[in-house]
Structure formats: C-alpha cells, structure tokens
Design an enzyme around this catalytic site. Structure first.
Site, mmCIF file in Angstrom:
data_model
loop_
_atom_site.group_PDB
_atom_site.id
_atom_site.type_symbol
_atom_site.label_atom_id
_atom_site.label_comp_id
_atom_site.label_asym_id
_atom_site.label_seq_id
_atom_site.Cartn_x
_atom_site.Cartn_y
_atom_site.Cartn_z
ATOM 1 N N GLY A 46 0.912 -1.021 0.066
ATOM 2 C CA GLY A 46 -0.216 -0.004 0.100
ATOM 3 C C GLY A 46 0.846 1.258 -0.016
ATOM 4 O O GLY A 46 2.049 1.270 -0.484
ATOM 5 N N SER A 47 0.463 2.230 0.755
ATOM 6 C CA SER A 47 1.094 3.606 0.712
ATOM 7 C C SER A 47 2.393 3.585 1.053
ATOM 8 O O SER A 47 3.330 4.556 0.894
ATOM 9 C CB SER A 47 0.331 4.707 1.378
ATOM 10 O OG SER A 47 -1.183 4.537 0.948
#
Lengths: 386, 571
Positions: B295-296
């Site tokens: 993810g981020s």
C-alpha cells in the site's frame, strides 16, 4: 580270582583294608572325579545365562547335572559292588535289554521326538537316551560273547557272522532313530574289541571296509548329513544358516588363544553358540581357558583311556578275557566319543550329536559313562588280586 | 610293569590299537594349536577374533551437546539440558519388573504391559522420554534387567514465545525443525561421539570398552536480535493485538548501519517449551514468511524514482485538483481536494491523486526498477527457512492503471522484512546491506543503490508525515523525532479487494535526523474500527521506537522536535 565278592565284614583288619584300597586304580578314579568336577563347573559357566533366560533360574542346568551326578555315583557304587563274573554270565540278557531299548525308542508314544530324532525314553520325570544305555549293554554282551566263543570265531565263520548280525542290528536300530554318531562310536568300539579278541586280519580288514563303505553311503544318502559334511568343509560359506553353529564354535576357539578369557568370561555362551553347555562345551572350555586349558582336558582323557588300555592289556596277559575285552570296549568308547566331540567342536570332523563324557550336560551320558568307569574299576580291582 | 614291557611288542594287536588311539589326540592338538595360537593362519585366531568382534562389538552413540543460541548480548534463547530417556528390551524384562518400573516412573502398569505386548517382538521400546535426571534415577536405581537409560539433551527456550518464531525449535531427537534451529542445524548439532561396548545376542551390554570418540559439542550461535528490544516489541505488539482485536501482526526492527535484525516479533505466537497444542498458524514467522500488499508505504519510493529521473525536484508541484483522477475506468480519490502541492506534501498527505499523476508522467518501468533495486521480489539474504520473496510483477507493457496501482503499493507483494530493508536504504542515504539474522562481527560492505542526495531528500519528506498535518502524527514520540510512512491496504477477499478488511502498516525510522533503527509495524485485519495505518500501526511504532532508542542509549532530540512543531505552526 579269589575275591569274587566285595566283603565288608567288620572282621577285616586294618592291613586288609590297605591292601584292598591299593588295588583300586587311583589314577583312573582321580582323573574321572576331576573330569566330573570340572564338568560341573563348566556346565554352570556355560549355561548360567541361558538358564536365567529360559528357566528364570541361573542354576537350573547346574542343579540338574548335580542331581544326575549323585544318582550316577550311587549307581557306580552299586555296579562296583557286583562281581564281574555276574556281568559275564548275564551277557545275553544285556543283548536283549539293549535291543529292547533301541526298539522301544522307535515306537511312537514311547520314544520322544526331539529335533527330528527319536532318541529319548520317558522314565517318570526323567528321560533316558536309549543309545547311551545300549552302548553299555553292547559292550558287556560283546565282551562276554567274544570271551566265550574265542575259538569259534577265530577258526570258523558261523560265530563271526553271528557277531556281524548282532552288531548290524544295533547299528541299524541306531540309524533308524537316527543317531549316526552313536553308530560310528559303536562300530569303532566293536571293531577294536574284535581286533583284540583275535579276528583274523583279512576278515577284519574286510569288515572295516564294509563298515566304512556302509557309513559313507549313509552319509551321502541322507541330505542333512551331506549338508553337514559340506558345511563342515567350509562353514564360512553358510555362516548364517547351516554353518552358524560351527562358525560360532570356531570363534570361541579363536578367542581363547593361549590362556583364554578366564572362567565365566566366555562371550559365545551368551546365546551365540547353541548347545554351549551340552555338545559344544569344549568350545567354551577353549574360550575360557585357551589352548592350555583345552590341552589339559585332552590330557585328562588321554590318561583315562591309557589307564583303561593298560588294564585291558594286563587282563589279557592274565587271560581274563572278559575283563580285557570289556576294558578295551570302554577305552575305545571313551576315546572315540571324546575325540569325535572335540573334533566336531573344533571343526576337525563333521557335526555329530555326541556328548563329551563327564563334562557335557546330559544325564543319560553321565549315568552310562559313570557306570562304565565303575565297571572298569571293578574289573581292575579284581585283576590286581594276585 | 617292567615284565610287561617286552610283551607289548609281542602283542602287536594292542600296539596297533595304542598307535591308533595315540594319533587321535595328536591330530586334535595339532588342529587346536592351528585354530588358537598359530600366527599368520588364514582362518586362525586373528580371523576368528575379528569375526567374533563383528558379532559382538558395537558402537553406541553418545549424544552431542547442541550449541546454544543467544541474542547479540549473550542472553540465552535456546539451551540444551541433560535429560534421561528410559527404554526397555521387551524380550528381556520380566512381568513383575514391569510393575516395578511403572511404579518408579508413575505410569500405569496396565498400559505399560499392554504396550510391551505390542512390541514383544522388538528389542527396544521407549517407556519415557526426556525425564529430568532425578526422575529417571528412580527407574535406573532398581537395576531392572532389560531397562536401558539413554542420556539425551532436551532443548529449553528461556525467551519462550517472545523469540519463538525466529529461534524455532528442535524435535525430540534434537534435530532442528523450524527457524534458526533448522537453518543452522549442522552448525548447532555437533558430532555425536561413540562408545564401544560388547553386546550379547539379546542386545544386553556385557562389557563397556570405553569411549572411542568423545562427542564434540555443536557450535554456539549469536543472533543479531537484542532480547530487550525483542521483549518490548513483543509486548507492544501483543497489547496492540488485543486492543485492536486484530488477526495477526508483525514488527521488524533493523539496525540502519549494519543491516542486522534487532527485533522480529509476530502474533499469534506459541510457547516452544510446550508444543502439545500449537496450531500451524502460530508457528509462522510472519515477518518473513507472509507477504502483504504494501500500500501507501511504497509511495516514497515512487517519489524517489521521480526525483532520480531529474524531471522533478522536491519543490516540484503536482496539481491534485479536483481531488480525484480517472485512470482508465477507475477513479482514485483523495479524502479532500489538496490542490496544488509539492512532492513532500504528496507523501505527507499520502495523496492517491498526486502519486497517480506522478507515476503516469514517468517513463515506463522507472518505478518498478526502483522497487527492484530496493530488494522487492528478491531474497533478503538471511537464509531463513521458508522466507518468502514476494512478487514484483514484470511486464513488457504497462497499462496506466497498472502503473498507477503499482506506484501506490498494489499489485505487488512484499514481506515486512523486505519493506524494512527498503526503508533502511532510504535512512542510510541510498546504501543497502544484506539483512542478517546473525550478529555481525564486521559490518558488511554496503551497495549504493539510490543516489545519496535523492535518498536524503526522501528522508526529509518522511519527517513531515509524523508532523502536524501528516497522516501519522501518532508515530511521533515525545523524546525522539521520527519519520516514516503509513500504509492501509485493502485485503484481497473472495471477490477482489474486500471493503472491510485491511492491513494497517507503518514503516519508519528514528531518530529522524540521524536514523539508528528502521521499524516496520504490520497489523493484519484490525477489527476495532481503527484500521488506518496512522491509527492502528503508527502508535505501536511510536511506543516501540521510543523505548528501543532509550535502551540503545540514543540521546533524545526532543528540542528539535519541539522546534519543528513550532515551525509548522508558524507556517
């Protein structure tokens, strides 16, 4: 031959006793007692672990052998008490007893089957090996027969053939059990007795050849005997099957070297060597006492046989032919049996089920051997009474 | 007798018999001496004794002492203690002895008898394994025939569940099964020794001939972890797990300057000293065996790739208006419209729109190559059994949607350790080192995989994430300035990405201006409502980092932090 009966009158004076005791063959008696004691010790040593494992009593075989020894000694005293003339007269009775025993053992239900051979007669809690008793009977009868018909079989054929028929009957009955070893011993014994009795040499050679050919044929004809013969020549080829016992026995000899591992230290008796306390006890002796111990044991048997041979010769000179032939038979029986047993254990001869006199565990053998020695002692005792 | 001497010769028949009878013992004696004493015979006593030994001489194994496993400071993690196993020879033991033996060992005599009957055709059966020596002595004192006592070693793990995944365990035969016990089994095991004994045909030992070869103990192993950090990381993770009612979790802490793993903990864990009821999912060292979509947390690397192209500087402005962007048939939205923001703010706010626009503007494969250089999709070099490599997709042609999703951390998988390794590269001015689970005597040579200036620029941007206005203010600690990046990834469910299942991640470094440690916190499926990385993982990061740096004697830089806060406030 004045003293036919052993008199134990209180009237006998001290000097009389001394003379009488001196007549006994002390060498022979000492050697036999030594062998008996040694046998007892070796049976304990060789069987202690087997007995503990199989009977939960380490002393099992020792106790049994000691009991047999007591019975044998009592029997020996009884035999020694009988004048030899009685045995001589009863010769034909012994022939009948011997044949009867050998026939009885072959009847299923009467004779017990052990390891494929019908050799045992059940007598109450004890069992008697018929062939051992038959050996005793045969020697007494044969000596009696030879001593009384000397002239006949020296000069004619009929008595000679009678001898052959009787010997043949014993041998065939023994082979039916089957007990090849005993028939070989019996043939050797009978041969030596006849030889001494004066069977003409040519006839004897013919007879010997017949026996050798016959026994050789027996050996070749029977697959298990042939197997034993082949195995004996190279036991290492079948070391885990038919050669197993011999290989284990040879290892015992190899371990012994000069002085052995010491009493009780045998490894082969720890279940490796089957029959370590019976037919193969000589291997354990050689392992625990080395070559020196084995030689001492051989020497004991040499002395034993030598003393009996001396007696046979002495009796012959005094023309006590029954005593002479009897002693000769006993001497040959012991030498043949001891030599074959030791030879089998050390791989010199093919495997035979024969005991080592006085040393192996085995009641019948002990009883019969002791009886024979008692007979010989009595014969010698009478003979010296000149 | 003298008179009879001459007669012997006349009586030739007696003479013949005597000769024959004399030959027999002579032959026997010759044969015996050949068997027993004559040297150099082909089948003489040397051969026979060798044959005898082959049948009786046996070598018994003496178990070797297994090497200990310690942490970097020598604290014990796995140690062997001497124990005794009791076995019997079912063919030897007597029935009443079975009862005595069972009594001495507190076993049911009935059960033992039954078991012995089942093994009655065998010569060896274990009765009780790995007893403390004093308990085994109860049985051996009885001197029962057929009872065998074997000296063995049992593994004991003082740190228990705290280091269980990393250390692993051995089986009952002292052979490594999991973790470092398995990875370094050859080194730890040592070489068993041998004792020579004489055994009879039933397997009883008749004579002990002494030790032929003494057992050489195994080598010791010092792991790179610091048990103190391991403990506190474990404590914080366990606490977070229970508060957030999460499914599982991992924390990895790396030493920035050496590449060593300082702490690696997972939940759920297990007690390696009592493994009767453990389930397979408890034994996984998730920090290395399990993969997540990052993810981020990979957004800084996308920015790093952009800076390295030279087309962007930290001051470059991305226009995120109107707060969403259409890529193919998908629309990516920011929580609110951030407007025109610089790259640092893209990271600070974790702007989907900003990253997507940036990635689509870059040449193909630039982001992927950056990820590859940071170690994604490759082994970290630890040699840990069962370590996953993750998946970094390789395509000849990238669709815009693929480019965008890769840039913000979907469509690739990494292990928490790989993520930590990538952050070490950022913290270490673009240099990377092989990750080590073992204590390093010398610091291994580093490889420059990213331009040092660019990496430092990213490190500066990461500081803003934990500052006011960032996504992870809760990653900040009172004593130390921290930097890092949050990640909140949707988990893959039965029908694509699930709306209600998340992996919350925080990857960060501290102290921010001179990083000593990089820590990655992964919370899998938090269910108590707070599922954002900044809410679920960042506080765990903060407490672990704060305590760890104190333990590592890192001077607090609270003042700088305070200053930074003031500066932000002035803006």
């Amino acid at each position: 031959m004045s003293a036919l009966f052993l008199n134990t009158h209180s009237a006998l004076n001290h000097a009389d006793w001394k003379v009488r005791l001196a007549r006994l063959d002390w060498y022979l008696l000492t050697v036999v007692l030594a062998l008996m004691s040694f046998g007892l010790v070796m049976i304990l040593s060789a069987s202690i672990d087997l007995a503990a494992h199989s009977y939960k009593d380490p002393w099992f075989f020792f106790k049994r052998h000691a009991l047999y020894l007591c019975v044998a000694l009592v029997g020996a005293i009884m035999i020694f008490s009988l004048p030899s003339q009685a045995w001589n007269r009863l010769g034909i009775v012994f022939l009948i007893i011997g044949i009867a025993l050998l026939v009885a053992v072959l009847i299923p239900g009467v004779g017990k089957m052990v390891n494929g051979s019908r050799r045992w007669l059940g007598v109450g809690p004890f069992s008697l090996q018929a062939s051992e008793a038959a050996k005793f009977c045969f020697i007494v009868f044969f000596a009696s027969f030879l001593s009384r018909r000397t002239f006949e079989f020296k000069n004619g054929w009929s008595a000679f053939f009678k001898l052959l028929v009787i010997l043949g009957a014993f041998v065939i009955l023994l082979l039916l059990e089957p007990d090849f070893g005993s028939s070989v011993v019996l043939c050797i014994t009978a041969g030596a007795m006849m030889f001494i009795a004066g069977v003409p040499v040519l006839r004897f050679v013919f007879l010997a050849l017949l026996a050798v050919v016959g026994l050789a044929f027996m050996a070749v004809a029977s697959p298990y005997r042939w197997q034993r013969l082949v195995t004996f020549l190279d036991p290492w080829a079948d070391q885990f099957s038919s050669g197993y016992q011999l290989v284990q026995s040879l290892i015992a000899f190899g371990r012994g070297e000069w002085f052995g591992l010491g009493l009780g230290n045998s490894l082969q008796k720890l279940f490796f060597l089957p029959e370590a306390h019976t037919d193969f006890i000589f291997s354990i002796v050689a392992e625990e006492f080395g070559l020196i111990g084995a030689l001492v044991l051989v020497a004991c048997f040499v002395i034993l046989v030598w003393r009996i041979l001396l007696l046979a010769f002495k009796a012959y000179k005094q023309e006590a032919f029954f005593a002479s032939y009897c002693a000769m038979g006993v001497a040959m029986l012991f030498s043949a049996q001891a030599f074959i047993n030791m030879g089998v254990a050390s791989g010199l001869l093919p495997t035979k089920g024969l005991t080592l006199p006085f040393v192996s565990s085995g009641g019948s053998s002990l009883l019969v051997c002791t009886a024979l020695i008692a007979l010989v002692l009595r014969l010698g005792w009478e003979l010296n009474d000149e | 007798m003298s008179t009879s001497k001459g007669a012997w010769f006349k009586q030739w028949r007696f003479g013949t018999i005597c000769c024959v009878v004399a030959v027999l013992p002579a032959a026997l004696i010759w044969h015996l001496s050949y068997l027993q004493v004559m040297p150099g015979q082909e089948k003489g006593h040397d051969f026979l004794q060798a044959q005898g030994q082959a049948r009786t001489l046996r070598e018994q194994k003496i178990n070797a002492y297994r090497g200990v496993i310690t942490d970097r400071n020598g604290e014990l993690l796995a140690v062997s203690t001497p124990v005794v196993s009791i076995a019997v020879n079912p063919q030897v033991i007597a029935p009443n002895d079975i009862v005595r033996l069972a009594k001495a060992l507190n076993l049911s005599a009935k059960d033992l008898t039954k078991k012995l009957q089942r093994f009655s055709n065998k010569q060896f059966m274990y009765v009780a394994r790995q007893l403390p020596p004093h308990e085994a002595a109860n049985a051996t004192q009885l001197k029962i025939r057929g009872v065998i006592a074997q000296r063995e070693y049992q593994r004991y793990y003082p740190a228990g569940e705290v280091a269980a995944h990393l250390v692993g365990f051995t089986n009952i035969d002292d052979i490594g099964q999991e973790g470092m016990e398995l990875a370094l089994d050859n080194h730890l095991a040592g070489a068993p020794g041998a004792q020579r004994v004489i055994k009879d045909l039933k397997g009883n030992i008749v004579k002990d001939l002494g030790v032929v070869r003494s057992a050489s103990p195994g080598g010791d192993v010092a792991l790179s972890i610091d048990l103190r950090l391991q403990y506190l990381a474990y404590r914080e993770l366990k606490l977070a797990m229970s508060v957030q009612k999460a499914k599982s979790g991992s924390i990895v802490m790396l030493d920035v300057t050496t590449g060593e793993v300082l702490a690696m903990v997972n939940q759920p864990s297990y007690n390696p000293n009592d493994r009767a009821n453990i389930k397979p999912n408890q034994t996984r060292n998730r920090a290395m065996t399990d993969v997540i979509e990052p993810g981020s947390t990979v957004k800084p690397f996308t920015v790093m790739a952009a800076l390295e192209t030279g087309r962007y500087t930290p001051e470059s402005i991305i226009n995120t208006n109107p707060g969403f962007v259409r890529v193919g048939r998908k629309t990516f939205i920011d929580p609110r419209n951030y407007g025109e923001i610089d790259l640092g703010t893209v990271i600070q706010k974790s702007s989907q729109v900003g990253i997507s626009k940036l990635a689509l503007d870059l040449p193909q494969n630039v982001v992927r190559t950056m990820f590859e250089r940071l170690g994604f999709g490759q082994s970290t070099g630890t040699g840990f059994p069962g370590e996953s490599l993750g998946v970094l997709p390789s395509r000849s042609k990238w669709h815009p949607i693929e480019t965008a999703t890769l840039a913000f951390g979907y469509g690739l998988t990494v292990t928490p350790l790989q993520l930590a390794q990538a952050y070490v590269t950022v913290a270490n001015s673009g240099q990377t080192r092989p990750i080590s689970l073992l204590k390093q005597d010398e610091i291994p040579a580093a490889t420059q995989v990213v331009d040092a200036k660019v990496a430092d620029q990213i490190a500066v941007m990461l500081k803003r994430v934990t500052e006011r206005g960032g996504t992870a203010t809760r990653a900040q600690t009172s004593a130390y300035l921290t930097a890092g990046k949050t990640g909140t990834a949707h988990k893959v469910g039965e029908n694509g990405y699930a709306d209600d299942k998340y992996v919350a991640t925080f990857a960060g470094m501290a102290p921010a201006n001179d990083p000593r440690v990089v820590t990655v916190v992964v919370i899998n499926e938090p269910t108590s409502g707070h599922y954002y990385g900044g809410e679920a993982a960042a506080p765990v990061f903060a407490s672990v980092t704060d305590s760890s740096l104190r333990l590592l004697n890192v001077p607090p830089n609270n003042s700088q932090h305070a200053e930074g806060v003031k500066q932000v406030a002035r803006r």
